[in-house]
Scaffold this motif. Structure first.
Motif, PDB file in Angstrom:
ATOM      1  N   LEU A   1       4.272  10.463  -5.028  1.00  0.00           N
ATOM      2  CA  LEU A   1       5.350  11.004  -4.201  1.00  0.00           C
ATOM      3  C   LEU A   1       5.377  12.532  -4.273  1.00  0.00           C
ATOM      4  O   LEU A   1       5.645  13.209  -3.267  1.00  0.00           O
ATOM      5  CB  LEU A   1       6.682  10.429  -4.653  1.00  0.00           C
ATOM      6  CG  LEU A   1       6.828   8.903  -4.509  1.00  0.00           C
ATOM      7  CD1 LEU A   1       8.160   8.446  -5.090  1.00  0.00           C
ATOM      8  CD2 LEU A   1       6.729   8.495  -3.052  1.00  0.00           C
TER       9      LEU A   1
ATOM     10  N   LEU B   1       2.531  13.753  -2.097  1.00  0.00           N
ATOM     11  CA  LEU B   1       2.869  13.624  -0.678  1.00  0.00           C
ATOM     12  C   LEU B   1       3.814  14.737  -0.243  1.00  0.00           C
ATOM     13  O   LEU B   1       3.638  15.332   0.846  1.00  0.00           O
ATOM     14  CB  LEU B   1       3.506  12.260  -0.428  1.00  0.00           C
ATOM     15  CG  LEU B   1       3.986  11.997   1.002  1.00  0.00           C
ATOM     16  CD1 LEU B   1       2.835  12.085   1.983  1.00  0.00           C
ATOM     17  CD2 LEU B   1       4.672  10.635   1.090  1.00  0.00           C
TER      18      LEU B   1
ATOM     19  N   THR C   1      11.196  11.865  -0.514  1.00  0.00           N
ATOM     20  CA  THR C   1      10.069  10.961  -0.275  1.00  0.00           C
ATOM     21  C   THR C   1      10.221   9.650  -1.050  1.00  0.00           C
ATOM     22  O   THR C   1       9.711   8.614  -0.621  1.00  0.00           O
ATOM     23  CB  THR C   1       8.768  11.652  -0.680  1.00  0.00           C
ATOM     24  OG1 THR C   1       8.871  12.111  -2.044  1.00  0.00           O
ATOM     25  CG2 THR C   1       8.492  12.848   0.224  1.00  0.00           C
TER      26      THR C   1
ATOM     27  N   ALA D   1       8.953   6.362   0.911  1.00  0.00           N
ATOM     28  CA  ALA D   1       7.494   6.297   0.782  1.00  0.00           C
ATOM     29  C   ALA D   1       7.028   5.458  -0.393  1.00  0.00           C
ATOM     30  O   ALA D   1       5.825   5.166  -0.485  1.00  0.00           O
ATOM     31  CB  ALA D   1       6.918   7.710   0.642  1.00  0.00           C
TER      32      ALA D   1
ATOM     33  N   TRP E   1       5.337   2.348   0.689  1.00  0.00           N
ATOM     34  CA  TRP E   1       4.055   2.557   1.338  1.00  0.00           C
ATOM     35  C   TRP E   1       2.924   2.461   0.324  1.00  0.00           C
ATOM     36  O   TRP E   1       1.869   1.885   0.600  1.00  0.00           O
ATOM     37  CB  TRP E   1       4.021   3.923   2.022  1.00  0.00           C
ATOM     38  CG  TRP E   1       5.022   4.069   3.133  1.00  0.00           C
ATOM     39  CD1 TRP E   1       5.802   3.078   3.658  1.00  0.00           C
ATOM     40  CD2 TRP E   1       5.331   5.257   3.869  1.00  0.00           C
ATOM     41  NE1 TRP E   1       6.583   3.572   4.667  1.00  0.00           N
ATOM     42  CE2 TRP E   1       6.321   4.926   4.829  1.00  0.00           C
ATOM     43  CE3 TRP E   1       4.898   6.565   3.831  1.00  0.00           C
ATOM     44  CZ2 TRP E   1       6.855   5.838   5.720  1.00  0.00           C
ATOM     45  CZ3 TRP E   1       5.422   7.506   4.717  1.00  0.00           C
ATOM     46  CH2 TRP E   1       6.402   7.134   5.644  1.00  0.00           C
TER      47      TRP E   1
ATOM     48  N   THR F   1       5.278  -2.322   6.552  1.00  0.00           N
ATOM     49  CA  THR F   1       5.761  -1.191   7.355  1.00  0.00           C
ATOM     50  C   THR F   1       5.100  -1.141   8.722  1.00  0.00           C
ATOM     51  O   THR F   1       5.783  -1.040   9.751  1.00  0.00           O
ATOM     52  CB  THR F   1       5.512   0.132   6.606  1.00  0.00           C
ATOM     53  OG1 THR F   1       6.124   0.070   5.314  1.00  0.00           O
ATOM     54  CG2 THR F   1       6.088   1.304   7.388  1.00  0.00           C
TER      55      THR F   1
ATOM     56  N   ALA G   1       0.292   8.073   5.565  1.00  0.00           N
ATOM     57  CA  ALA G   1       1.670   8.563   5.449  1.00  0.00           C
ATOM     58  C   ALA G   1       1.865   9.840   6.259  1.00  0.00           C
ATOM     59  O   ALA G   1       2.875  10.004   6.973  1.00  0.00           O
ATOM     60  CB  ALA G   1       2.016   8.805   3.981  1.00  0.00           C
TER      61      ALA G   1
ATOM     62  N   LEU H   1       4.420  10.446   9.549  1.00  0.00           N
ATOM     63  CA  LEU H   1       5.413  11.515   9.587  1.00  0.00           C
ATOM     64  C   LEU H   1       5.093  12.546  10.669  1.00  0.00           C
ATOM     65  O   LEU H   1       6.014  13.119  11.276  1.00  0.00           O
ATOM     66  CB  LEU H   1       5.497  12.186   8.215  1.00  0.00           C
ATOM     67  CG  LEU H   1       6.023  11.280   7.081  1.00  0.00           C
ATOM     68  CD1 LEU H   1       5.926  12.007   5.745  1.00  0.00           C
ATOM     69  CD2 LEU H   1       7.458  10.861   7.356  1.00  0.00           C
TER      70      LEU H   1
ATOM     71  N   LEU I   1      12.873   5.349   9.070  1.00  0.00           N
ATOM     72  CA  LEU I   1      11.742   5.258   8.148  1.00  0.00           C
ATOM     73  C   LEU I   1      11.680   3.928   7.415  1.00  0.00           C
ATOM     74  O   LEU I   1      10.751   3.706   6.628  1.00  0.00           O
ATOM     75  CB  LEU I   1      11.809   6.405   7.123  1.00  0.00           C
ATOM     76  CG  LEU I   1      11.567   7.801   7.699  1.00  0.00           C
ATOM     77  CD1 LEU I   1      11.757   8.857   6.634  1.00  0.00           C
ATOM     78  CD2 LEU I   1      10.172   7.903   8.308  1.00  0.00           C
TER      79      LEU I   1
END
Length: 578
Positions: free
Chosen positions: A238, A241, A263, A267, A270, A278, A303, A307, A326
């Protein structure tokens, strides 16, 4: 090939597949080579497959089956010498009929390059060859996570035909693979995100091959850190990301920070499910294709693609709307009809490995600083705990002293009350003694005779004193002594009948005169005699008399004062003894 890829007769894809099949048949010759090729593609005989994958949409794209035939027949050489071409082929999409075997080949090649040691030692009841677990032996054991696994597999791909039925083979093989891995890797055990990954594998291979491929994914693709109970690697992913978003989409990450969206709020799933809950399944397969080729970098690319395609929408929404979008349903609905746009963004998104490594170093440094701060905080907490214990000890002592003080105060109060009672008794005794002394003094004074009253001098006496001045001392000395005349001869007194002497009339008158004169002058003489010796003694006597009279008027007896003083001394001595 024609039935699984959905190609129509006469299409270029069918022609290339047929030519590849003919070349393969000419090399190996005959029916045996065709069976070997079928086994290579599916990881086993077609008749031995428990479940056949089904897809509603084919997103494999324009694939050259001749290139894939060459890659599969000479995989090791092709993987080493034509890695760039293989990467292009994977990004274009692995053929649906070859996806299962290509995933296994990519994972095995990655394992050979990484040369990672196997996982934890197997239980004694499981026999293993070449450091691989015995899947069938693991199925015979009982896992402590079976109840949780049964609960979660019913929520894994509920709309897919393979896992829709509770009594179907899909949920059963899903349960077997997850149970076997929870027994094989006891440190990881079971995590809720793993059914989505295992379900993707089971759509393309039998359960035993899915199990072995899962072990390689956990070991060689660094998924164990995500699925451990501590999830130690998830915060790192995270953080990476968020760092990639800062460099590629600074406006987006700034808006998300302003509205309070991190995040970790969207996320985490994910990374744990490989977008299995997802994105639409067709897109998930394309992401997994690249994942087996590049590793976890493919997750970051997917990811960032999501976004980037959603940046305009997110920047116009608030906190609740962004989180709702999201979530699984928001992204799934958005990209259900924008699959090609997502694939273009996903393929064109570049994630530099050096950037990820730098972010990892920064994260490790940050964690080290946090660990140091945590250590200092722990020491501070220990010091606080020590001080709190000391404070508690002192508080107990203070409470004890306060209790003793309160007891002493009560005792002092009781003694004060007792002393007041004694003082009241003593005061009553003194008052009684004073009343008794006053009564005795009054009775004594009543018994005393009154002193003679001084008679006032008459005018005759005053005249006589003035007419007869006192002779001086010289006159007394110079005056001649007169000769003593003999006493006159007196006749014997006459007596009466009872024998008492009887006086004559002249003698009686003279005697009466002498007695009256004596009675008149006796007090005066007494008064002069009292003034004669000293005027100071008279003054002292008068002062003493005044003090006595004043004492009587005030209620105090001068004779009682020594007694009172003695009584006071006795009382003070008694109080000191008490």
């Amino acid at each position: 090939t024609t039935t699984t890829t959905g190609s129509t007769p006469g299409s270029p894809r069918l022609t290339r597949a047929a030519s590849a099949a003919s070349r393969t048949q000419s090399r190996g010759g005959g029916e045996g080579s065709e069976r070997r090729m079928s086994r290579l593609w599916w990881g086993g005989d077609a008749s031995s497959r428990s479940v056949s994958p089904t897809l509603s949409v084919d997103l494999s794209g324009p694939v050259n089956l001749e290139d894939w035939g060459e890659a599969l027949t000479t995989w090791d050489l092709f993987y080493k010498r034509k890695s760039r071409k293989l990467s292009e082929m994977v990004h274009q999409g692995i053929p649906h009929s070859l996806r299962g075997v290509v995933w296994q080949l990519l994972a095995k090649s990655r394992a050979n390059l990484s040369a990672v040691a196997p996982l934890s030692t197997l239980p004694p009841s499981c026999s293993a060859s070449d450091d691989e677990p015995d899947y069938m032996a693991l199925l015979k054991q009982t896992s402590p996570h079976e109840q949780f696994i049964r609960r979660d597999i019913a929520r894994t791909y509920p709309a897919h035909a393979m896992f829709r039925s509770h009594e179907g083979t899909g949920q059963e093989v899903l349960f077997n693979v997850i149970k076997a891995y929870s027994l094989y890797d006891t440190e990881v055990g079971y995590c809720q995100g793993s059914p989505f990954i295992v379900g993707i594998l089971l759509m393309y291979m039998p359960e035993d091959e899915a199990f072995y491929l899962l072990t390689m994914m956990m070991r060689d693709y660094k998924l164990r850190g995500l699925f451990k109970p501590s999830m130690a690697d998830l915060p790192l992913c995270l953080y990476q990301l968020e760092g990639l978003l800062e460099s590629s989409h600074p406006g987006l990450i700034q808006h998300m920070r302003e509205i309070g969206v991190s995040t970790s709020s969207f996320a985490a799933q994910w990374f744990l499910t490989l977008f299995g809950n997802t994105l639409p399944l067709g897109l998930v397969f394309r992401v997994v294709d690249v994942f087996f080729l590049e590793g976890p970098v493919a997750i970051f690319r997917a990811a960032l693609a999501i976004l980037a395609r959603s940046a305009g929408y997110i920047q116009r929404r608030n906190f609740e709307e962004v989180l709702q979008y999201l979530s699984r349903n928001g992204i799934f609905e958005r990209f259900s009809d924008q699959e090609q746009e997502f694939l273009e963004e996903f393929v064109n998104t570049k994630v530099p490995v050096r950037r990820l490594q730098k972010l990892e170093k920064d994260y490790q440094a940050m964690k080290a600083k946090e660990a140091e701060d945590q250590h200092e905080l722990k020491k501070a907490h220990q010091q606080i705990a020590k001080l709190q214990n000391e404070n508690s000890t002192l508080k107990n002592k203070v409470d004890k002293l306060e209790a003793e003080l309160e007891a002493m105060a009560q005792k002092v109060m009781a003694l004060s009350v007792h002393l007041c009672d004694k003082e009241e008794e003593l005061f009553d005794m003194r008052e009684a003694s004073r009343v008794a002394s006053r009564a005795v003094s009054t009775s004594a004074q009543a018994a005393k005779p009154e002193p003679p009253r001084l008679m006032r001098k008459s005018a005759f006496d005053i005249v006589l004193e003035e007419a007869e001045p006192e002779p001086s001392a010289a006159a007394i000395v110079s005056a001649p002594e007169e000769p003593h005349a003999p006493p006159p001869q007196l006749a014997p007194p006459a007596t009466s009948n009872d024998g008492t002497p009887q006086l004559s009339h002249d003698e009686e008158d003279a005697e009466n005169t002498d007695s009256a004169t004596e009675e008149c002058f006796t007090p005066c003489a007494a008064g002069r005699s009292s003034q004669g010796p000293s005027r100071n003694s008279a003054r002292e006597g008068a002062e003493a008399e005044e003090s006595r009279i004043r004492a009587e008027q005030e209620g105090h007896d001068p004779q009682q004062q020594p007694q009172d003083q003695q009584q006071d001394q006795q009382d003070q001595q008694q109080q000191q003894e008490e």
